[in-house]
Design a protein around this motif. Structure first.
Motif, PDB file in Angstrom:
ATOM      1  N   LYS A  94      64.689  12.058  49.829  1.00  0.00           N
ATOM      2  CA  LYS A  94      65.053  13.201  51.234  1.00  0.00           C
ATOM      3  C   LYS A  94      66.910  13.397  51.079  1.00  0.00           C
ATOM      4  O   LYS A  94      67.651  14.940  50.849  1.00  0.00           O
ATOM      5  CB  LYS A  94      63.768  13.951  52.391  1.00  0.00           C
ATOM      6  N   LYS A 100      68.248  14.734  47.824  1.00  0.00           N
ATOM      7  CA  LYS A 100      68.243  16.506  47.933  1.00  0.00           C
ATOM      8  C   LYS A 100      69.324  17.520  49.187  1.00  0.00           C
ATOM      9  O   LYS A 100      69.623  18.517  48.745  1.00  0.00           O
ATOM     10  CB  LYS A 100      67.128  17.013  48.648  1.00  0.00           C
ATOM     11  N   ARG A 137      72.925  16.661  48.143  1.00  0.00           N
ATOM     12  CA  ARG A 137      73.148  17.773  46.856  1.00  0.00           C
ATOM     13  C   ARG A 137      73.729  16.609  45.980  1.00  0.00           C
ATOM     14  O   ARG A 137      73.866  16.889  44.456  1.00  0.00           O
ATOM     15  CB  ARG A 137      73.886  18.484  47.276  1.00  0.00           C
ATOM     16  N   LYS A 181      69.794  18.105  42.701  1.00  0.00           N
ATOM     17  CA  LYS A 181      69.734  19.412  43.075  1.00  0.00           C
ATOM     18  C   LYS A 181      67.830  19.222  43.850  1.00  0.00           C
ATOM     19  O   LYS A 181      67.902  20.127  44.660  1.00  0.00           O
ATOM     20  CB  LYS A 181      69.731  20.116  42.206  1.00  0.00           C
ATOM     21  N   ARG A 182      67.508  18.714  43.220  1.00  0.00           N
ATOM     22  CA  ARG A 182      65.603  18.583  44.009  1.00  0.00           C
ATOM     23  C   ARG A 182      64.836  17.940  44.093  1.00  0.00           C
ATOM     24  O   ARG A 182      65.137  16.835  43.858  1.00  0.00           O
ATOM     25  CB  ARG A 182      64.644  19.978  42.659  1.00  0.00           C
ATOM     26  N   ARG A 183      64.615  18.051  45.181  1.00  0.00           N
ATOM     27  CA  ARG A 183      63.865  16.837  45.784  1.00  0.00           C
ATOM     28  C   ARG A 183      62.231  16.004  44.495  1.00  0.00           C
ATOM     29  O   ARG A 183      62.017  15.414  44.490  1.00  0.00           O
ATOM     30  CB  ARG A 183      63.178  17.086  46.883  1.00  0.00           C
ATOM     31  N   THR A 184      61.809  17.409  43.562  1.00  0.00           N
ATOM     32  CA  THR A 184      61.226  16.845  42.658  1.00  0.00           C
ATOM     33  C   THR A 184      61.786  15.193  42.141  1.00  0.00           C
ATOM     34  O   THR A 184      61.222  14.820  41.226  1.00  0.00           O
ATOM     35  CB  THR A 184      60.271  17.859  41.850  1.00  0.00           C
TER      36      THR A 184
END
Length: 79
Positions: free
Chosen positions: A5, A8, A11, A14-17
């Motif tokens: 987290k 993300k 930044r 870019k994405r948590r996955t």
């Protein structure tokens, strides 16, 4: 705060996955140790992320649950 987290929200990723996959793939270290996505991070921790041949090292300066894009860069500093 969980490592995935934080990556993300700040930044750095870019994405948590994608942050989750990087942690599970062993490409993220916290204070020199391999870190899983659920690792708790705090102010002062050093994060190392491997992007291919490049390694990014950053120190956590601030933790926030949400942040604006302009303020995200104030959450860490590159080393």
């Amino acid at each position: 705060m969980r490592l995935d987290k934080y990556l993300k929200v700040s930044r750095l990723i870019k994405r948590r996955t994608v942050a989750n996959e990087a942690c599970d793939g062993g490409r993220v270290k916290v204070n020199g140790k391999q870190a899983k996505a659920g690792t708790k991070v705090k102010v002062g921790d050093i994060i190392e992320i491997q992007f291919g041949n490049k390694t990014v090292t950053a120190e956590i300066l601030r933790i926030a649950d949400t942040t604006k894009k302009e303020e995200a860069k104030d959450m860490f500093r590159y080393l």
